[in-house]
Design a protein around this motif. Structure first.
Motif, PDB file in Angstrom:
ATOM      1  N   TRP A  33      43.844  46.625  41.354  1.00  0.00           N
ATOM      2  CA  TRP A  33      43.486  46.675  42.783  1.00  0.00           C
ATOM      3  C   TRP A  33      43.209  45.272  43.289  1.00  0.00           C
ATOM      4  CZ3 TRP A  33      43.615  50.943  45.852  1.00  0.00           C
ATOM      5  CH2 TRP A  33      43.782  52.162  45.214  1.00  0.00           C
ATOM      6  N   ARG A  34      43.603  45.032  44.520  1.00  0.00           N
ATOM      7  CA  ARG A  34      43.322  43.740  45.163  1.00  0.00           C
ATOM      8  C   ARG A  34      42.557  44.004  46.456  1.00  0.00           C
ATOM      9  NH1 ARG A  34      47.081  38.681  45.987  1.00  0.00           N
ATOM     10  NH2 ARG A  34      45.773  37.565  47.470  1.00  0.00           N
ATOM     11  N   ARG A  73      44.147  47.169  48.216  1.00  0.00           N
ATOM     12  CA  ARG A  73      45.540  47.571  47.997  1.00  0.00           C
ATOM     13  C   ARG A  73      45.793  47.641  46.498  1.00  0.00           C
ATOM     14  NH1 ARG A  73      49.562  43.959  49.554  1.00  0.00           N
ATOM     15  NH2 ARG A  73      48.118  42.276  49.196  1.00  0.00           N
ATOM     16  N   ARG A  74      46.584  48.635  46.125  1.00  0.00           N
ATOM     17  CA  ARG A  74      46.939  48.775  44.714  1.00  0.00           C
ATOM     18  C   ARG A  74      48.158  47.898  44.426  1.00  0.00           C
ATOM     19  NH1 ARG A  74      45.597  52.461  40.658  1.00  0.00           N
ATOM     20  NH2 ARG A  74      47.142  52.481  39.027  1.00  0.00           N
ATOM     21  N   THR A  75      48.047  47.094  43.358  1.00  0.00           N
ATOM     22  CA  THR A  75      49.164  46.240  42.919  1.00  0.00           C
ATOM     23  C   THR A  75      49.566  46.646  41.517  1.00  0.00           C
ATOM     24  OG1 THR A  75      47.702  44.565  42.038  1.00  0.00           O
ATOM     25  CG2 THR A  75      48.284  44.345  44.348  1.00  0.00           C
ATOM     26  N   ASP A  76      50.587  45.947  41.012  1.00  0.00           N
ATOM     27  CA  ASP A  76      51.007  46.233  39.632  1.00  0.00           C
ATOM     28  C   ASP A  76      49.944  45.851  38.619  1.00  0.00           C
ATOM     29  OD1 ASP A  76      53.396  47.177  40.540  1.00  0.00           O
ATOM     30  OD2 ASP A  76      54.443  45.262  40.311  1.00  0.00           O
ATOM     31  N   HIS A  77      49.084  44.928  38.942  1.00  0.00           N
ATOM     32  CA  HIS A  77      48.061  44.429  38.018  1.00  0.00           C
ATOM     33  C   HIS A  77      46.690  45.032  38.290  1.00  0.00           C
ATOM     34  CE1 HIS A  77      50.955  41.558  36.563  1.00  0.00           C
ATOM     35  NE2 HIS A  77      51.189  41.173  37.803  1.00  0.00           N
TER      36      HIS A  77
END
Length: 99
Positions: A96-97, A90-94
């Motif tokens: 990819w997770r 998943r793409r996050t603000d920081h």
């Protein structure tokens, strides 16, 4: 008076030859200095061109390798082929997770 103690005035022709010799030696030094400056400029331009050629070859190799799919190496190949493991990214603000 002896001959060693007397000095006669130089003839006109000898003075002209001496001045011409001095002028030509100055001109030769000036020409050599100019050639050194030109050679340094040519060497600088050649080094810059060589750097640009190396950089362009590196870019070409990078873009040429993008189209090919590389096989995973090491332990990651074992994990990718293992059964029952599903990873979700998943793409996050920081960034990819992966879970």
């Amino acid at each position: 008076m002896t001959l060693n103690e007397t000095k006669s005035a130089p003839p006109l022709f000898d003075g002209l030859v001496d001045k011409a010799h001095a002028g030509l030696s100055w001109l030769a030094r000036f020409a050599i200095a100019g050639l050194l400056i030109v050679f340094a400029g040519v060497l600088t331009v050649a080094a810059a061109v060589a750097g640009l050629v190396i950089a362009s070859i590196a870019l070409l190799l990078r873009f040429a390798a993008k189209g090919r799919v590389r096989a995973p190496r090491g332990r990651s190949a074992e994990w990718a082929q293992a059964e029952g493991i599903t990873l979700e990214a998943r793409r996050t603000d920081h960034g990819w997770r992966v879970e």
